[in-house]
Write an enzyme that holds these catalytic residues in place. Structure first.
Site, short mmCIF file in Angstrom:
data_model
loop_
_atom_site.label_atom_id
_atom_site.label_comp_id
_atom_site.label_asym_id
_atom_site.label_seq_id
_atom_site.Cartn_x
_atom_site.Cartn_y
_atom_site.Cartn_z
N SER A 137 0.85 -1.21 0.00
CA SER A 137 0.00 0.00 0.00
C SER A 137 0.88 1.25 0.00
O SER A 137 1.99 1.23 0.53
CB SER A 137 -0.87 0.00 1.26
OG SER A 137 -1.50 1.25 1.43
N TYR A 150 -2.27 -0.41 10.45
CA TYR A 150 -2.31 -1.03 9.12
C TYR A 150 -1.00 -0.80 8.36
O TYR A 150 -0.39 -1.74 7.84
CB TYR A 150 -3.48 -0.44 8.33
CG TYR A 150 -3.50 -0.79 6.86
CD1 TYR A 150 -3.72 -2.10 6.45
CD2 TYR A 150 -3.29 0.19 5.89
CE1 TYR A 150 -3.74 -2.41 5.10
CE2 TYR A 150 -3.32 -0.12 4.54
CZ TYR A 150 -3.54 -1.43 4.15
OH TYR A 150 -3.55 -1.74 2.82
N1 NAP Z 1 -8.76 -0.74 -0.85
C1 NAP Z 1 -7.70 0.01 -0.65
O1 NAP Z 1 -7.78 1.24 -0.54
C2 NAP Z 1 -6.32 -0.60 -0.64
C3 NAP Z 1 -5.20 0.22 -0.83
C4 NAP Z 1 -3.93 -0.34 -0.83
C5 NAP Z 1 -3.78 -1.69 -0.60
N2 NAP Z 1 -4.87 -2.48 -0.40
C6 NAP Z 1 -4.65 -3.91 -0.16
O2 NAP Z 1 -5.30 -4.66 -1.16
C7 NAP Z 1 -5.66 -5.93 -0.66
C8 NAP Z 1 -7.10 -6.25 -1.02
O3 NAP Z 1 -7.96 -5.29 -0.45
P1 NAP Z 1 -9.35 -4.83 -1.11
O4 NAP Z 1 -9.31 -3.37 -1.24
O5 NAP Z 1 -9.66 -5.65 -2.31
O6 NAP Z 1 -10.33 -5.15 0.11
P2 NAP Z 1 -11.58 -6.13 0.23
O7 NAP Z 1 -12.55 -5.89 -0.87
O8 NAP Z 1 -12.04 -5.99 1.65
O9 NAP Z 1 -10.95 -7.59 0.01
C9 NAP Z 1 -10.20 -8.24 0.99
C10 NAP Z 1 -10.04 -9.68 0.57
O10 NAP Z 1 -9.25 -10.36 1.57
C11 NAP Z 1 -9.90 -11.58 1.89
N3 NAP Z 1 -9.58 -12.02 3.22
C12 NAP Z 1 -9.70 -11.33 4.39
N4 NAP Z 1 -9.35 -12.11 5.43
C13 NAP Z 1 -8.98 -13.31 4.90
C14 NAP Z 1 -8.53 -14.54 5.45
N5 NAP Z 1 -8.36 -14.70 6.78
N6 NAP Z 1 -8.25 -15.57 4.62
C15 NAP Z 1 -8.42 -15.43 3.28
N7 NAP Z 1 -8.85 -14.30 2.70
C16 NAP Z 1 -9.14 -13.27 3.51
C17 NAP Z 1 -11.40 -11.28 1.73
O11 NAP Z 1 -12.11 -12.49 1.46
P3 NAP Z 1 -13.03 -13.31 2.49
O12 NAP Z 1 -13.72 -12.31 3.38
O13 NAP Z 1 -13.93 -14.07 1.58
O14 NAP Z 1 -12.08 -14.20 3.22
C18 NAP Z 1 -11.38 -10.42 0.48
O15 NAP Z 1 -11.40 -11.21 -0.68
C19 NAP Z 1 -5.37 -5.89 0.85
O16 NAP Z 1 -4.14 -6.54 1.12
C20 NAP Z 1 -5.24 -4.41 1.14
O17 NAP Z 1 -4.40 -4.16 2.24
C21 NAP Z 1 -6.13 -1.98 -0.42
#
Ligand code: NAP
Length: 237
Positions: A137, A150
């Site tokens: 991130s 985070y």
């Molecule tokens: N959105 C942002 O602004 C942003 C910015 C920079 C980086 N990121 C990074 O991008 C990545 C994805 O985030 P996103 O924005 O797509 O958020 P999201 O829509 O909340 O997706 C998170 C994903 O992680 C999975 N997950 C959570 N706990 C888990 C576990 N214990 N085992 C397996 N899967 C798990 C969830 O699936 P289930 O609930 O089905 O398990 C879901 O598919 C993260 O690493 C986040 O830190 C996000």
């Protein structure tokens, strides 16, 4: 590295960035292994993507993570790329970070991707190389109020990833990080007990104020698999 026909594990494939990345890579001809806890969402996506399989997995559970890699090898006989994407946020001032919640966050955002790296590396080495892409991130290298819990997990992930990149270069294993700014996903909603307004205030007036589509992150993941670069920054316009 070409993506066509590659076997690619994507964690967190049930929503947001992981889902968009799985769709994008499948569109480039990859065979996807979809991992997350939401089995229904994974099965739905697997049905949509030719050659994809769903392996419901809690990545923080060692047995389930081990089974994810074993079932991938059993089904395809190889793994070419691991995309460590599953993750969660936390929005609390440092003074009030609950240590139990922080330990759980470290398990998900740091220990789980590390464990999956350790599980796939022997397979990549035996195959003569491969790739690991870890989703970090922009927050990981910034000091934004309320986001330290985070951001510090992603800071740790950066170091593990780019040090592994140095260690594994001799085996033709390429490790990269992708650093998006704020992405339009359920991420904020999935943040446990956010104190009202904290995420919003963190976004306002910071380098994270422009929202990025998950599809743009997916395209960046494909680009870094192709280039083998160490890192890519994705900023909104
Ligand atoms: N959105 C942002 O602004 C942003 C910015 C920079 C980086 N990121 C990074 O991008 C990545 C994805 O985030 P996103 O924005 O797509 O958020 P999201 O829509 O909340 O997706 C998170 C994903 O992680 C999975 N997950 C959570 N706990 C888990 C576990 N214990 N085992 C397996 N899967 C798990 C969830 O699936 P289930 O609930 O089905 O398990 C879901 O598919 C993260 O690493 C986040 O830190 C996000």
């Amino acid at each position: 590295m070409t993506i066509d026909n590659d076997v690619i594990i994507v964690t967190g494939a049930s929503s947001g960035i992981g889902l968009a990345t799985a769709r994008h890579l499948a569109g480039l001809g990859a065979r996807l292994v979809l991992a997350a806890r939401n089995a229904d969402a994974l099965r739905e996506l697997a049905a949509e993507l030719p050659g994809a399989i769903a392996i419901p997995t809690d990545v923080t559970d060692l047995d389930e993570a081990t089974r994810l890699v074993e079932q991938t090898i059993a089904r395809f006989g190889r793994v070419d790329v691991l995309v460590n994407n599953a993750g969660r946020a936390m929005a609390k001032p440092v003074e009030h970070i609950d240590l139990g919640e922080y330990t759980d966050l470290l398990e998900l955002n740091v220990v789980a991707p590390l464990r999956l790296m350790q599980l796939v590396i022997p397979h990549l080495r035996a195959q003569g190389g491969g790739q690991i892409v870890n989703i970090s991130s922009q927050a990981s290298t910034a000091y934004i109020p309320y986001i330290a819990g985070y951001a510090s997990t992603k800071f740790a992930l950066n170091n593990l990833s780019l040090t592994a990149r140095e260690e594994l270069a001799k085996d033709d294993i390429v490790v990269s990080i992708v650093k998006p700014g704020i992405v339009d996903s359920d991420f904020g909603q999935n943040t446990p007990s956010p104190e009202p307004g904290h995420l919003r205030r963190a976004e306002d007036g910071s380098l994270l104020s422009h929202v990025i589509a998950p599809e743009a992150v997916a395209a960046a993941v494909a680009a870094i698999i192709d280039s083998g670069d160490a890192e890519i920054n994705i900023l909104g316009s």
